[in-house]
Design an enzyme around this catalytic site. Structure first.
Site: not given
Lengths: 257, 399
Positions: A46, A57
């Site tokens: 990924e 995030d």
């Protein structure tokens, strides 16, 4: 793209997807890291496309993103780096990132370039369902790219089934409502994953957020097809040693080799 | 790719939160439940008579509303038009920001929330949030850029005295943009008990619409006051400064569908629109997504959000609310800008001819008055969004 589909046909357990930020730690380390991940047992890569404001995030990935941006990473540079990747990378590659840089690049141009270099799928956490269905989904599918939606313990069942039906490749189960890089209470996670398992969803399930070592990887594999590791690997890379050595040590530990 | 919403009723975005092609809710799935609950409930709650009564009573007795509409005689003479000042600077805590925080804290209680988070730049919204949290006995955490904490020490002290926890945002550029990221992340990490009070008409739907509605009391009062003073509730111009755009949204709201009223939004040009140190988003930005909505965003060609510059921390934001992006693109609004230097000059000038020290943000709005080509019959309302006490340190450098 059939790579993700074929992977899960061949391997239904302990599928390991490892996240890395493109252009981190060095602008040109992207491909080297991908090769090293493949060599040491990762099943999916990924690849994070760095963004200045990555809302989903935590601080570890944000820091790596800002670092990559200051190294000079852009989507243009990334696609140049990936131009030849299919000469050496044979495992599935999914791009993860945020909508804004992609809109600036041009959404259609982005999907076409991704297809051209051999990317298999996209994870775009801030592309909502409504906009996916009404604008962007068609372009993604027309380019043969898998699209992977996130689901959380708070996602209602009806919506979860819809996200599953629109996803292909796999479904990304966020282990709890949190940003990446946070520690989790695994008893709660287990209850959630067991519920997902019993829903008989169309897609394989990979669990992300909070997976950091062999213990947490083993724990979620009881209920799912595998897991995604991100912040823990970025942390390991941030120590600044040889990326080949770090990657080998890191994956050996997680996989129990 | 089709446009989302072709409606021209500026007061009501589409069900998915679009004003034209701007708006929406570009949020990760982790925020879906919170935002969906808010979206399902906010209009119902805001239209409930008991809610309206509770908010109105607080606005009257706690905030001090209605705020006066003051005829600025000397300024009018100088400009050659009838200039009225909507005195939001006289609100409790010194700015319009509290109109929104009062509404949202009562709404948060209705939603059963026990903890409030907020972002702040200059600290005005942080203070307004800490104030209502103290009033309602709610835990309050305010995210503020590390750099802004250094620059705005008095407001940090006020928030702490009011019982709030101030958390430094240390990521990215360490200013408002990053404080907003941190607040959104905190909301992701504690979704159930927490309500996020956004301070401007930005963020994912329904925030832009909800905040605009809470601020719309400004223009609601303007209409009543103009009717009382002049027998006509419609001015020719409404002028307001715009960062994210909450005071402008409130000042424009009840005139949005009145085509004879010119809506003038004033952005911060910093050192000059094209100097590289500016916050004039509509002039420098392109379509993009920031903090959960599609709007006009200051960004690089590669789609990375850039750090703006303005002397006023309240206008120092690289985006603009989706309603304003739509007003700009549809040309319903006139978007002008004022530089740091012009704003400073206006702040001193207004202080000395009207006896009102305006906030630096507000001072930008005054700077454009001579450029509007006003006639003696024109009736202009300037939204005096905040008072200048917080900017004294800057003003003292220029005395």
């Amino acid at each position: 793209m059939a790579r993700l589909e074929n992977l899960f046909k061949a391997q239904s357990k302990r599928v390991l997807n490892v996240y890395c930020t493109a252009g981190y730690p060095d602008l040109n380390s992207t491909l080297q890291i991908m090769e090293s991940l493949q060599e040491n047992g990762a099943n999916i890569i990924e690849l994070g496309m760095p963004y200045s404001d990555p809302l989903a995030d935590g601080e570890v990935i944000q820091r790596s993103s800002l670092h990559a941006l200051s190294n000079g990473m852009t989507l243009q540079v990334l696609f140049e780096q990936l131009q030849e990747m299919r000469k050496t990378i044979h495992i599935p590659v999914v791009l993860m990132g945020y909508m804004n840089p992609i809109l600036q690049f041009g959404f259609e141009a982005f999907c076409a370039r991704a297809k051209e270099v051999g990317v298999d799928g996209l994870i775009l956490p801030d592309l909502p369902l409504y906009e996916f269905e009404n604008i962007y989904g068609k372009t993604i599918k027309d380019n043969g790219l898998d699209f992977i939606f996130l689901v959380t313990p708070e996602t209602p069942e009806e919506r979860l089934r819809k996200l599953d039906s629109l996803s292909s490749g796999f479904l990304y189960a966020v282990s709890s409502s949190a940003t990446t890089g946070k520690d989790k209470d695994f008893t709660q996670v287990a209850i959630y994953l067991e519920r997902l398992q019993q829903m008989n969803l169309k897609n394989p399930i990979l669990v992300g957020f909070g997976i950091k070592d062999k213990q947490s990887f083993d724990a979620v594999n009881e209920f799912t097809n595998g897991a995604i590791i991100g912040s823990a690997y970025i942390n390991a890379l941030s120590k600044g040693e040889d990326v080949g050595v770090i990657t080998k040590e890191f994956l050996n530990e997680v996989l129990g080799n | 790719m089709q446009a989302f919403n072709t409606q021209v009723n500026y007061q009501n975005p589409s069900i998915e939160g679009y004003y034209g092609e701007f708006g929406g809710a570009y949020i990760p799935e982790m925020l879906f439940k919170n935002v969906e609950t808010l979206k399902a409930e906010y209009l119902k709650i805001m239209q409930d008579p008991a809610f309206i009564a509770e908010v109105d009573a607080l606005l009257k007795d706690y905030v001090g509303r209605p705020t006066p509409l003051f005829f600025a005689e000397r300024l009018s003479k100088e400009i050659g038009a009838n200039i009225y000042l909507k005195r939001e600077d006289l609100c409790h805590t010194g700015a319009h920001k509290i109109n929104n925080t009062i509404g949202q804290i009562v709404l948060a209680k209705r939603l059963g929330k026990t903890k409030i988070i907020a972002e702040t730049g200059a600290g005005q919204h942080g203070v307004a949030t800490a104030t209502v949290c103290a009033l309602k006995g709610m835990e309050c955490v305010v995210y503020m850029g590390e750099k802004d904490i250094e620059r705005q020490a008095p407001n940090v002290a006020r928030m702490k005295m009011l019982g709030a926890t101030v958390v430094p945002a240390t990521s990215g550029s360490k200013t408002l943009k990053d404080a907003t990221n941190e607040a959104i992340r905190a909301w992701i990490n504690e979704p159930n008990e927490t309500h996020y009070i956004i301070g401007s008409v930005v963020g994912p739907h329904p925030y832009p619409d909800m905040v605009a509605r809470f601020q719309s009391v400004i223009s609601k009062e303007m209409r009543l006051q103009l009717k009382e003073k002049l027998g006509n509730e419609l001015p020719t111009h409404v002028v307001a400064c715009v960062g994210g755009g909450s005071n402008a949204a409130g000042a424009f709201y009840h005139f949005l569908n009145e085509p004879t009223v010119a809506l003038v939004a004033v952005e911060a040009a910093g050192h000059g629109v094209h100097s590289g140190l500016s916050a004039a988003t509509t002039q420098l930005g392109t379509h993009g997504i920031l903090h959960g909505s599609k709007s006009i965003v200051m960004q690089t060609n590669d789609g990375q959000v850039v750090e703006p510059h303005s002397i006023s921390a309240g206008l120092d934001y690289p985006g603009i609310g989706p309603l304003h992006a739509f007003l700009y693109e549809s040309k319903r609004g006139t978007f002008l800008s004022a530089t740091d230097e012009e704003a400073l000059a206006s702040a001193f000038h207004i202080s000395q001819i009207e006896g009102i020290i305006p906030a630096l943000e507000t001072a930008h709005a005054f700077s454009v008055l001579p450029k509007l080509g006003l006639k003696p019959t024109d009736v202009v309302v300037v939204c005096l969004s905040g008072r200048g006490d917080k900017d004294l340190a800057t003003y003292m450098e220029h005395l």
